[in-house]
Design a protein around this motif. Sequence first.
Motif, PDB file in Angstrom:
ATOM      1  N   SER A  76     -10.854 -14.152  -0.096  1.00  0.00           N
ATOM      2  CA  SER A  76     -11.001 -13.120  -1.131  1.00  0.00           C
ATOM      3  C   SER A  76     -11.351 -11.794  -0.458  1.00  0.00           C
ATOM      4  O   SER A  76     -11.852 -11.770   0.668  1.00  0.00           O
ATOM      5  CB  SER A  76     -12.103 -13.509  -2.114  1.00  0.00           C
ATOM      6  N   PRO A  77     -11.126 -10.675  -1.145  1.00  0.00           N
ATOM      7  CA  PRO A  77     -11.494  -9.372  -0.575  1.00  0.00           C
ATOM      8  C   PRO A  77     -12.979  -9.290  -0.203  1.00  0.00           C
ATOM      9  O   PRO A  77     -13.336  -8.718   0.827  1.00  0.00           O
ATOM     10  CB  PRO A  77     -11.136  -8.379  -1.678  1.00  0.00           C
ATOM     11  N   VAL A  78     -13.832  -9.880  -1.008  1.00  0.00           N
ATOM     12  CA  VAL A  78     -15.275  -9.873  -0.705  1.00  0.00           C
ATOM     13  C   VAL A  78     -15.549 -10.684   0.561  1.00  0.00           C
ATOM     14  O   VAL A  78     -16.333 -10.267   1.419  1.00  0.00           O
ATOM     15  CB  VAL A  78     -16.084 -10.425  -1.901  1.00  0.00           C
ATOM     16  N   ALA A  79     -14.896 -11.821   0.696  1.00  0.00           N
ATOM     17  CA  ALA A  79     -15.090 -12.654   1.886  1.00  0.00           C
ATOM     18  C   ALA A  79     -14.604 -11.929   3.141  1.00  0.00           C
ATOM     19  O   ALA A  79     -15.244 -12.007   4.200  1.00  0.00           O
ATOM     20  CB  ALA A  79     -14.362 -13.985   1.724  1.00  0.00           C
ATOM     21  N   VAL A  80     -13.494 -11.222   3.035  1.00  0.00           N
ATOM     22  CA  VAL A  80     -12.974 -10.455   4.176  1.00  0.00           C
ATOM     23  C   VAL A  80     -13.967  -9.373   4.575  1.00  0.00           C
ATOM     24  O   VAL A  80     -14.261  -9.189   5.754  1.00  0.00           O
ATOM     25  CB  VAL A  80     -11.585  -9.853   3.847  1.00  0.00           C
ATOM     26  N   LYS A  81     -14.515  -8.655   3.589  1.00  0.00           N
ATOM     27  CA  LYS A  81     -15.504  -7.605   3.893  1.00  0.00           C
ATOM     28  C   LYS A  81     -16.759  -8.202   4.523  1.00  0.00           C
ATOM     29  O   LYS A  81     -17.321  -7.627   5.444  1.00  0.00           O
ATOM     30  CB  LYS A  81     -15.863  -6.826   2.633  1.00  0.00           C
ATOM     31  N   PHE A  82     -17.203  -9.355   4.022  1.00  0.00           N
ATOM     32  CA  PHE A  82     -18.371 -10.008   4.598  1.00  0.00           C
ATOM     33  C   PHE A  82     -18.107 -10.386   6.057  1.00  0.00           C
ATOM     34  O   PHE A  82     -18.939 -10.145   6.923  1.00  0.00           O
ATOM     35  CB  PHE A  82     -18.760 -11.258   3.804  1.00  0.00           C
ATOM     36  N   GLU A  83     -16.954 -10.964   6.325  1.00  0.00           N
ATOM     37  CA  GLU A  83     -16.624 -11.355   7.696  1.00  0.00           C
ATOM     38  C   GLU A  83     -16.570 -10.132   8.612  1.00  0.00           C
ATOM     39  O   GLU A  83     -17.073 -10.168   9.735  1.00  0.00           O
ATOM     40  CB  GLU A  83     -15.296 -12.106   7.741  1.00  0.00           C
ATOM     41  N   GLN A  84     -16.011  -9.036   8.133  1.00  0.00           N
ATOM     42  CA  GLN A  84     -15.981  -7.805   8.929  1.00  0.00           C
ATOM     43  C   GLN A  84     -17.405  -7.320   9.212  1.00  0.00           C
ATOM     44  O   GLN A  84     -17.724  -6.940  10.336  1.00  0.00           O
ATOM     45  CB  GLN A  84     -15.191  -6.711   8.204  1.00  0.00           C
TER      46      GLN A  84
END
Length: 97
Positions: A76-84
């Motif tokens: 998800s977009p939120v998961a991608v931002k968290f990983e970044q």
Amino acid sequence: MLATHPGLPETLKSGPLRCHSTIAQLCLVRAGLGVALLPRNAVLLFNDPQITFLPVADLILERKLYCVRAAHRTASPVAVKFEQHFRNQLASMEQRP
């Protein structure tokens, strides 16, 4: 993790009671059954005035963290931002002396 630390005396590596959750350790401490070595945030989250946090001088512990996600799925977009964010924080920690 702590039991394998080379600086921990042998006499403290075992005992009559063992528990594997932070909540269980804090409950035992609150009941007066001993002490625990826990992260400061864990103690503060419990927010119990009967438990005192005392920093341990000159004890450096390291923990491996892993970023885990489902295979063969788009994050998800939120998961991608968290990983970044996670990776950026890790990179900044590695640059510290």
